[in-house]
Design an enzyme around this catalytic site. Structure first.
Site, PDB file in Angstrom:
ATOM      1  N   LYS A  15       0.842  -1.213   0.000  1.00 24.87           N
ATOM      2  CA  LYS A  15       0.000   0.000   0.000  1.00 24.87           C
ATOM      3  C   LYS A  15       0.872   1.256   0.000  1.00 24.87           C
ATOM      4  CE  LYS A  15      -2.089  -1.165   3.890  1.00 24.87           C
ATOM      5  NZ  LYS A  15      -1.517  -2.501   4.187  1.00 24.87           N
ATOM      6  N   ARG A  90     -10.374   0.940   7.853  1.00 22.71           N
ATOM      7  CA  ARG A  90      -9.977  -0.420   8.224  1.00 22.71           C
ATOM      8  C   ARG A  90     -11.138  -1.227   8.755  1.00 22.71           C
ATOM      9  NH1 ARG A  90      -4.229   0.690   8.579  1.00 22.71           N
ATOM     10  NH2 ARG A  90      -3.198  -1.255   9.036  1.00 22.71           N
ATOM     11  N   ARG A 129      11.213  -6.565   6.155  1.00 15.35           N
ATOM     12  CA  ARG A 129      11.638  -5.246   5.655  1.00 15.35           C
ATOM     13  C   ARG A 129      12.522  -4.518   6.666  1.00 15.35           C
ATOM     14  NH1 ARG A 129       5.931  -2.044   5.498  1.00 15.35           N
ATOM     15  NH2 ARG A 129       5.524  -2.847   7.551  1.00 15.35           N
ATOM     16  N   ARG A 177      14.042  -1.353  11.922  1.00 14.93           N
ATOM     17  CA  ARG A 177      12.788  -2.062  11.622  1.00 14.93           C
ATOM     18  C   ARG A 177      11.660  -1.350  12.325  1.00 14.93           C
ATOM     19  NH1 ARG A 177      12.444  -7.503  13.598  1.00 14.93           N
ATOM     20  NH2 ARG A 177      11.014  -7.928  11.894  1.00 14.93           N
ATOM     21  N   ARG A 189      -1.473  -8.316  13.303  1.00 14.11           N
ATOM     22  CA  ARG A 189      -1.989  -7.341  12.330  1.00 14.11           C
ATOM     23  C   ARG A 189      -2.693  -8.056  11.180  1.00 14.11           C
ATOM     24  NH1 ARG A 189       3.444  -4.871  11.156  1.00 14.11           N
ATOM     25  NH2 ARG A 189       2.463  -3.774   9.427  1.00 14.11           N
TER      26      ARG A 189
HETATM   27  P1  AP5 Z   1       4.725  -1.661   1.973  1.00 14.42           P
HETATM   28  O1  AP5 Z   1       4.430  -0.816   0.784  1.00 14.42           O
HETATM   29  O2  AP5 Z   1       5.472  -1.060   3.104  1.00 14.42           O
HETATM   30  O3  AP5 Z   1       3.387  -2.395   2.480  1.00 14.42           O
HETATM   31  P2  AP5 Z   1       2.099  -1.853   3.203  1.00 14.42           P
HETATM   32  O4  AP5 Z   1       0.942  -2.520   2.526  1.00 14.42           O
HETATM   33  O5  AP5 Z   1       2.122  -0.360   3.267  1.00 14.42           O
HETATM   34  O6  AP5 Z   1       2.286  -2.538   4.630  1.00 14.42           O
HETATM   35  P3  AP5 Z   1       2.223  -1.925   6.075  1.00 14.42           P
HETATM   36  O7  AP5 Z   1       2.958  -2.893   6.934  1.00 14.42           O
HETATM   37  O8  AP5 Z   1       2.650  -0.507   6.096  1.00 14.42           O
HETATM   38  O9  AP5 Z   1       0.696  -2.034   6.349  1.00 14.42           O
HETATM   39  P4  AP5 Z   1      -0.074  -1.850   7.670  1.00 14.42           P
HETATM   40  O10 AP5 Z   1      -1.459  -1.717   7.200  1.00 14.42           O
HETATM   41  O11 AP5 Z   1       0.175  -2.909   8.681  1.00 14.42           O
HETATM   42  O12 AP5 Z   1       0.592  -0.567   8.360  1.00 14.42           O
HETATM   43  P5  AP5 Z   1       0.035   0.869   8.681  1.00 14.42           P
HETATM   44  O13 AP5 Z   1       1.194   1.745   8.775  1.00 14.42           O
HETATM   45  O14 AP5 Z   1      -1.057   1.224   7.758  1.00 14.42           O
HETATM   46  O15 AP5 Z   1       5.530  -2.944   1.450  1.00 14.42           O
HETATM   47  C1  AP5 Z   1       6.035  -3.902   2.361  1.00 14.42           C
HETATM   48  C2  AP5 Z   1       7.384  -4.454   1.874  1.00 14.42           C
HETATM   49  O16 AP5 Z   1       7.195  -5.164   0.664  1.00 14.42           O
HETATM   50  C3  AP5 Z   1       8.413  -3.374   1.559  1.00 14.42           C
HETATM   51  O17 AP5 Z   1       9.677  -3.873   1.911  1.00 14.42           O
HETATM   52  C4  AP5 Z   1       8.289  -3.194   0.053  1.00 14.42           C
HETATM   53  O18 AP5 Z   1       9.472  -2.717  -0.532  1.00 14.42           O
HETATM   54  C5  AP5 Z   1       7.951  -4.597  -0.389  1.00 14.42           C
HETATM   55  N1  AP5 Z   1       7.117  -4.644  -1.578  1.00 14.42           N
HETATM   56  C6  AP5 Z   1       6.045  -3.855  -1.867  1.00 14.42           C
HETATM   57  N2  AP5 Z   1       5.505  -4.205  -3.039  1.00 14.42           N
HETATM   58  C7  AP5 Z   1       6.232  -5.273  -3.488  1.00 14.42           C
HETATM   59  C8  AP5 Z   1       6.159  -6.093  -4.661  1.00 14.42           C
HETATM   60  N3  AP5 Z   1       5.230  -5.888  -5.595  1.00 14.42           N
HETATM   61  N4  AP5 Z   1       7.068  -7.088  -4.793  1.00 14.42           N
HETATM   62  C9  AP5 Z   1       8.041  -7.294  -3.846  1.00 14.42           C
HETATM   63  N5  AP5 Z   1       8.169  -6.532  -2.745  1.00 14.42           N
HETATM   64  C10 AP5 Z   1       7.259  -5.543  -2.549  1.00 14.42           C
HETATM   65  O19 AP5 Z   1      -0.628   0.669  10.124  1.00 14.42           O
HETATM   66  C11 AP5 Z   1       0.151   0.432  11.271  1.00 14.42           C
HETATM   67  C12 AP5 Z   1      -0.723   0.434  12.518  1.00 14.42           C
HETATM   68  O20 AP5 Z   1      -1.335   1.732  12.696  1.00 14.42           O
HETATM   69  C13 AP5 Z   1      -1.921  -0.526  12.529  1.00 14.42           C
HETATM   70  O21 AP5 Z   1      -1.542  -1.828  12.916  1.00 14.42           O
HETATM   71  C14 AP5 Z   1      -2.837   0.157  13.557  1.00 14.42           C
HETATM   72  O22 AP5 Z   1      -2.392  -0.066  14.864  1.00 14.42           O
HETATM   73  C15 AP5 Z   1      -2.642   1.627  13.244  1.00 14.42           C
HETATM   74  N6  AP5 Z   1      -3.610   2.121  12.254  1.00 14.42           N
HETATM   75  C16 AP5 Z   1      -3.308   2.621  11.004  1.00 14.42           C
HETATM   76  N7  AP5 Z   1      -4.427   2.989  10.348  1.00 14.42           N
HETATM   77  C17 AP5 Z   1      -5.471   2.713  11.183  1.00 14.42           C
HETATM   78  C18 AP5 Z   1      -6.885   2.851  11.065  1.00 14.42           C
HETATM   79  N8  AP5 Z   1      -7.460   3.327   9.937  1.00 14.42           N
HETATM   80  N9  AP5 Z   1      -7.654   2.468  12.111  1.00 14.42           N
HETATM   81  C19 AP5 Z   1      -7.100   1.999  13.242  1.00 14.42           C
HETATM   82  N10 AP5 Z   1      -5.760   1.809  13.424  1.00 14.42           N
HETATM   83  C20 AP5 Z   1      -4.954   2.173  12.395  1.00 14.42           C
HETATM   84 MG    MG Z   2       2.392   1.057   4.866  1.00 12.41          MG
END
Ligand code: AP5
Ligand code: MG
Length: 234
Positions: A15, A90, A129, A177, A189
């Protein structure tokens, strides 16, 4: 009308990676609720501390807090022509809040891009990552590991799974990390995603705004598919 887009998918689906591409290509800001919460890390107030603890445990921040933080961001001047939302909504309650909020402003969602990835690959993408704080360069111990060494360090009391530590071979820099990328947080998660966020797939499909994109493909191939959908809806 502004261009309001959502990118959704399991942890590690890409994402953040694709939202950065959309920001650059379509000139709308990348709004990630995860990034907004991580930016609160250095605040000392009770709410900010509570949010960090919730995130480290891999749980969802309460909807009222999340909606307030998002509303604040959507009201900034740079967000008036639309945004790419990453990690929001979410659950159905957040999706319904967003729908009402956009409607009040005479706006609506143009598309929801679902990055479709199996949980096993997703785990490896999030758990593996690592990032250099010196250069900002990102790596992954499974897929982008040239120039890295890594080991698994046992927890002293064996109460948690082993911790990953990766270094750059050339300089010895210990790579950073995300705290919520420890194994138990990633599993939690992913479970939370399957239970609470997956129901949104049907919710958005019924509204005829859902576009599913296979995410187990190289980053630029996923970007091309993303671009095609946005060109079609904008
Ligand atoms: P990356 O692009 O970083 O993946 P991502 O989908 O953004 O994963 P996240 O871990 O950031 O998602 P998340 O939803 O857990 O975290 P968030 O910050 O939103 O890619 C991942 C890896 O893969 C990278 O190394 C990249 O280079 C690689 N990659 C990407 N595409 C690739 C491909 N095609 N091929 C190979 N490699 C690839 O949320 C964190 C926390 O915040 C949540 O757990 C929660 O506690 C809180 N939170 C956030 N939003 C809310 C909400 N709306 N409501 C309540 N709590 C929330
Ligand atoms: Mg992300």
């Amino acid at each position: 009308m502004g261009l309001y887009l959502i990118i959704m998918g399991v942890q590690g689906a890409g994402k953040g990676t694709q939202a950065a591409f959309i920001q650059k290509t379509f000139n709308i800001p990348h709004v990630s609720t995860g990034d907004l919460f991580r930016a609160m890390k250095n605040r000392q107030d009770e709410l900010a501390q509570r949010v960090q603890n919730i995130m480290n445990a891999g749980q969802l921040v309460p909807d009222d807090v999340t909606n307030e933080v998002l509303k604040d961001r959507l009201e900034q001047p740079d967000a008036q022509q639309g945004v790419i939302l990453d990690g929001y909504p979410r659950n159905v309650a957040q999706a319904s809040w967003l729908k009402d909020y956009l409607a009040q402003r005479g706006e609506k969602l143009a598309a929801v891009l679902l990055l479709d990835l199996d949980p096993y690959t997703a785990f490896k993408r999030a758990f593996g990552r690592v990032k250099s704080t010196k250069t900002g360069e990102t790596y992954n111990i499974y897929t982008n590991n040239e120039g890295l060494t890594w080991e698994f360090i046992e927890h002293p009391e064996h109460t948690y799974p082993p911790r990953l530590e990766a270094k750059l071979k050339a300089t010895g820099e210990i790579l950073e990390r995300r705290r919520d990328d420890e194994a138990f947080s990633v599993v939690k998660r992913i479970d939370t995603y399957l239970a609470e966020t997956m129901p949104l797939v049907d919710y958005f499909r019924q509204q005829d705004v859902l576009y599913s994109i296979p995410a187990d493909q190289p980053i630029d191939v996923v970007s091309q598919a993303v671009q095609q959908v946005i060109e079609k809806v904008k």
